[in-house]
Motif scaffolding. Structure first.
Motif, short mmCIF file in Angstrom:
data_model
loop_
_atom_site.label_atom_id
_atom_site.label_comp_id
_atom_site.label_asym_id
_atom_site.label_seq_id
_atom_site.Cartn_x
_atom_site.Cartn_y
_atom_site.Cartn_z
N UNK A 19 0.89 -1.20 -0.03
CA UNK A 19 0.22 -0.12 -0.06
C UNK A 19 1.13 1.18 0.09
N UNK A 20 0.28 2.47 0.09
CA UNK A 20 0.63 3.72 0.23
C UNK A 20 0.85 4.12 1.28
N UNK A 21 -0.18 3.72 2.47
CA UNK A 21 -0.02 4.24 3.57
C UNK A 21 0.31 3.19 4.66
N UNK A 22 1.37 3.71 5.45
CA UNK A 22 2.25 2.90 6.32
C UNK A 22 1.73 3.41 7.80
N UNK A 23 1.93 2.48 8.63
CA UNK A 23 1.65 2.90 10.22
C UNK A 23 2.59 3.98 10.25
N UNK A 24 2.25 4.99 11.18
CA UNK A 24 3.16 6.29 11.47
C UNK A 24 4.25 5.74 12.56
N UNK A 25 5.55 6.04 12.55
CA UNK A 25 6.33 5.74 13.29
C UNK A 25 6.21 5.91 15.01
N UNK A 43 -10.15 2.09 -0.17
CA UNK A 43 -10.08 0.61 0.18
C UNK A 43 -8.61 0.18 -0.38
N UNK A 44 -8.02 0.64 -1.32
CA UNK A 44 -6.87 0.06 -1.58
C UNK A 44 -5.40 0.60 -0.95
N UNK A 45 -5.50 1.76 -0.10
CA UNK A 45 -4.39 2.36 0.22
C UNK A 45 -3.60 1.63 1.14
N UNK A 46 -4.06 0.70 1.77
CA UNK A 46 -2.88 -0.12 2.66
C UNK A 46 -2.69 -1.33 2.01
N UNK A 47 -3.39 -1.68 0.81
CA UNK A 47 -3.20 -3.06 0.18
C UNK A 47 -2.21 -3.05 -0.91
N UNK A 48 -2.82 -2.35 -2.05
CA UNK A 48 -1.77 -2.25 -3.27
C UNK A 48 -1.98 -1.04 -4.02
N UNK A 49 -2.22 0.15 -3.51
CA UNK A 49 -2.05 1.23 -4.14
C UNK A 49 -0.91 1.65 -4.59
N UNK A 50 0.29 0.92 -4.15
CA UNK A 50 1.65 1.38 -4.76
C UNK A 50 1.74 0.59 -6.10
#
Length: 660
Positions: free
Chosen positions: A347-353, A615-622
C-alpha cells in the motif's frame, strides 16, 4: 512464412500497367479509382518496374505525374507506395529533420523498428537520394543521450545470433538493474550499450530475468529512470524487441483513436509494413483493442484514401473465423511471466512511526474547535496513519473528550472531503459494508459497486464484511443482495458472499478439465448452462488455479477467456465475470483501469475515485500506481492533480503518495 498483405501480382506486365496509368491520368481529371486499384495490387518490386517502363514509353517520370494529378493524403500514400522501402524511409527521415523543429516520433519509429539490413539500405538510399550523410544530419539535429542511441542504432550492428548464453543474460539484467534502479542517478551508457547491441532473442530473456530479479517490467524502470525523447526511444526499442507487430499495432491505434487522425503515421506504417508483417499486426490489433484494424481504418478515414488503406490492410478480422494463434501465444507468454515474477503487493499508507493516539486526538479536537475548521491538520493526521492507528485515535478521542470523533468530523467537514475522511476512519470491512448497503438501498441498485467489491475481496475480507454488515444494519448481506438482484447475477453475488473460495495452489489436471468445461459451454450455443458452468468455476477456484485455467483456455481455443465472456454474455452477468477474470489476472491493473475511467473525459466520478483510494491504500495502491503509468502513460498522481481540487485533492494526493 510470408506475413505481408500485399503480394506479387500474377501475370504482371510492367508496360501494360504503365499504359493503364498513363490513360488514367490523360485528359481532364484523373481516374483515381483505376490508379488506386492498380497500384495497391502490385508489390513494391513491380511498382518500381512500372516506373521504369513508364519512363521508357513516355519519357516522363511517373512519380512526378502522380504528384501532379493527385492531392492531399491520397497523393502522399500513393507516391509513398511507388518508392522502394529504403527510399521511403529516407524521405520520411529527411522530412523529419528538415526545416525548423524535428519530428522525433518519426525518427524513433523508423530507427527503433528496422532490422540491420533495412538500416544499411536506408543509409545508402539517403546518400543516393540527397547526397548527404544520414548520421551527420541526425547528429546535427539531435542531442544528448537521445543522439547517442540514434547513432548506435544507425550502425545497424545489432547481434543476430540466436544462441544465447545464460550467464550473459543474467549479467545484462544485473547490469541494467545496477545502472538504474539501484544507483543514485542513472548510468545511461549501460542502457544504450545493452539495448542497442544485443540480439532480440537475447534481450527477450534479459527482460524476463529483469522482471524476476526486480519485480517490475523493464519498461517501468525506463519510465522512472530516463526522460524526454531518450525515454521514448528506449521504450520503443524495448517494445520492438518484445514484438515489432505489437509496437506497430499500438502506433496505429494511437494514430486513429480520439479526435483527429495522425495521417502521416498511418500512411508510413501501412506502406512500410504491407510486405513485411501486416498480418501479424492485424492479429495483435484485434486481440489488444477488441476491434479489427480494418474496421478502425474504415471508421476513421474516407474516400479514395480509405479505399487504398483498406487494400493495404487486406482482410477484416472481425468477419473472419476470429482465430489469432500468434496473439494468443503472446498472451500465453505474458501469463507464464506474471506467474514467475514475485510482485510484492504494497500500500501507500504505512503505520506512523512515533504514534501517540492521545496526541493525535488533541490535534484533531483543536482543528475542529471554535470558528472555522483546520482541514489541513485533519488531512495530515488521517492520511498519515494506518487504519489500525485511526481506530485507536477514535477510542482516545472518546476517552479524552467524551465525544464521538465521527460525529464531530461529520459536522465540521462537507462534500467529497467529508466522504473521504469519514471513509478512512471506518475499518475496511465497515467501509465496504457501508458501500454495499448504499448500493442496494432505496430505489435502483448500483450494480457496478456490488461487482467491484464482491469480485475483488478475498475470503477473510468477505467474512469481515459479512460481520460488519450484520452489526451495522442487523441484516444478512446475503439476504439484501438476494432481494435486490435477480437471475444469474444474483447467484454470482450469493456465491461470492459466502467467502468460500478454495485457497490452494493450482492443480494441473483439474485446471485442464475446468478449461475444457468452459471451452465446451463457450462454443456450444445452448446458453442455459453457460452462466452456471462459469459460476461454478470462476466463483469457487483459487486465484493461482484460475490463472492456470485461463492459460489452458487460451491453449484450447486460441482466445482469451474474456473474449468468450464478452461474446456470449451481457449486462451485469458479463461485467461480474469480467471483473473476476481481471482480478485474477492482475488485480492492481483492474483497479488502475477503474481509477482511470473515473477521471478521464468530462466530469469526475468522485464516488469511485474515493472508494478505490480508500479501500486500496493499505493493500496495493503502490502497485496500482505502477500499473496506471504502464497502461496510460501518465501517473495517477498527475491525473488526480489535474482532475480534482481543494482539500479533497490534497487528501487524495496524500493517500496516493509519490509522483512516479
Amino acid at each position: 512464412v510470408y506475413r505481408g498483405s500485399v503480394k506479387d501480382f500474377p501475370g504482371f506486365d510492367a508496360s501494360q500497367d504503365a499504359e493503364a496509368l498513363y490513360n488514367a491520368m490523360k485528359g481532364f481529371g484523373s481516374d483515381k479509382e483505376a490508379i488506386l486499384d492498380l497500384i495497391t495490387s502490385r508489390s513494391n518490386k513491380q511498382r518500381v518496374e512500372i516506373c521504369q517502363a513508364y519512363k521508357s514509353l513516355y519519357g516522363k517520370d511517373l512519380i512526378a505525374d502522380l504528384k501532379y494529378e493527385l492531392t492531399g493524403k491520397f497523393e502522399r500514400l500513393i507516391v509513398s507506395l511507388m518508392r522502394p522501402p529504403a527510399y521511403s524511409d529516407a524521405k520520411e527521415i529527411k522530412d523529419a529533420i528538415a526545416g525548423i523543429g524535428t519530428d522525433e516520433k518519426c525518427l524513433i519509429e523508423i530507427l527503433a523498428s528496422r532490422t540491420n539490413q533495412e538500416i544499411h539500405d536506408l543509409v545508402a538510399a539517403y546518400k543516393d537520394a540527397y547526397e548527404r550523410d544520414l548520421e551527420a544530419d541526425i547528429v546535427g539535429d539531435t542531442s544528448g543521450h537521445f543522439k547517442k542511441m540514434l547513432v548506435v542504432l544507425l550502425q545497424g550492428t545489432r547481434e543476430e545470433d540466436d544462441v544465447v548464453s545464460e550467464d550473459l543474460v543474467e549479467q545484462d539484467a544485473k547490469d541494467l538493474l545496477e545502472a538504474g534502479e539501484l544507483k543514485w542517478g542513472t548510468d545511461e551508457a549501460q542502457f544504450i550499450y545493452i539495448l542497442g547491441r544485443r540480439s532480440k532473442q537475447h534481450l527477450r530473456l534479459v527482460f524476463d530475468e529483469y522482471l524476476k530479479i526486480s519485480g517490475k517490467p523493464i519498461e517501468r524502470s525506463i519510465r522512472g529512470e530516463l526522460s524526454g525523447d531518450f525515454e521514448k526511444l528506449m521504450l520503443a526499442v524495448v517494445k520492438c524487441i518484445r514484438s515489432t507487430a505489437e509496437y506497430f499495432a499500438e502506433r496505429l491505434y494511437k494514430a486513429m483513436k480520439g479526435l483527429g487522425t495522425r495521417d502521416n503515421t498511418l500512411i508510413r506504417i501501412m506502406v512500410s509494413r504491407s510486405e513485411i508483417d501486416m498480418l501479424d499486426i492485424r492479429e495483435v490489433f484485434r486481440t489488444k483493442y477488441e476491434k479489427s484494424l480494418y474496421n478502425m481504418i474504415k471508421e476513421d478515414t474516407s474516400g479514395e484514401y480509405k479505399k487504398a488503406l483498406l487494400k493495404l490492410c487486406g482482410g477484416d478480422d472481425d468477419a473472419a473465423g476470429e482465430f489469432f494463434p500468434e496473439a494468443a501465444q503472446v498472451a500465453y507468454r505474458m501469463w507464464e511471466l506474471s506467474a514467475v515474477a514475485k510482485v510484492e503487493l504494497r500500500g501507500t499508507v504505512q503505520p506512523a512511526g512515533s504514534f501517540n493516539d492521545d496526541g493525535d486526538a488533541q490535534v484533531l479536537r483543536k482543528a475542529m474547535k471554535g470558528l472555522g475548521t483546520d482541514e489541513a491538520a485533519i488531512i495530515d493526521v488521517v492520511t498519515q496513519r494506518s487504519n489500525a492507528q485511526r481506530q485507536q485515535i477514535l477510542k482516545a478521542y472518546k476517552a479524552h473528550y467524551g465525544r464521538d470523533l465521527m460525529a464531530d468530523l461529520k459536522s465540521e467537514l462537507s462534500g467529497s472531503l467529508a466522504k473521504l475522511v469519514l471513509g478512512l476512519m471506518l475499518t475496511p470491512a465497515q467501509y465496504d459494508a457501508k458501500q454495499l448497503r448504499k448500493a442496494v438501498e432505496g430505489a435502483g441498485t448500483d450494480e457496478s459497486v456490488l461487482i467491484e467489491i464482491m469480485a475483488t475481496r478475498n475470503n477473510q475480507e468477505i467474512a469481515a464484511i459479512n460481520e460488519a454488515y450484520q452489526e451495522a444494519y442487523h441484516k444478512r448481506l446475503e439476504d439484501d443482495l438476494s432481494s435486490d438482484t435477480s437471475g444469474h447475477f444474483k447467484r454470482i453475488l450469493v456465491s461470492l458472499a459466502l467467502g468460500n473460495r478454495d485457497e490452494g495452489p493450482e492443480n494441473l489436471t483439474q485446471a485442464h478439465e475446468d478449461a475444457k468445461k468452459l471451452a465446451d459451454v463457450a462454443s456450444n450455443d445452448s446458453s442455459d448452462s453457460l452462466e452456471t458452468r462459469f459460476l461454478s468455476i470462476l466463483c469457487t477456484r483459487s486465484y493461482p488455479h484460475l490463472r492456470r485455467v485461463f492459460q489452458e483456455f487460451i491453449k484450447m481455443t486460441n482466445h482469451d477467456v474474456e473474449h468468450a465472456i464478452r461474446k456470449r454474455m451481457s449486462g451485469d452477468v458479463r461485467d461480474a465475470f469480467l471483473a473476476i477474470v481481471r482480478s485474477v489476472k492482475n488485480k492492481p491493473a483492474f483497479f488502475a483501469d477503474k481509477l482511470y475511467k473515473s477521471m478521464k473525459g468530462a466530469g469526475t466520478d468522485e464516488r469511485t475515485l474515493t472508494r478505490i483510494m480508500i479501500s486500496r491504500s493499505e493493500i496495493d495502491l503502490f502497485n496500482i500506481r505502477g500499473e496506471f503509468i504502464d497502461l496510460f502513460d501518465k501517473s495517477l498522481h498527475h491525473m488526480i492533480e489535474k482532475d480534482t481540487s481543494g482539500d479533497y485533492r490534497k487528501a487524495l494526493l496524500a493517500l496516493c503518495g509519490g509522483e512516479d
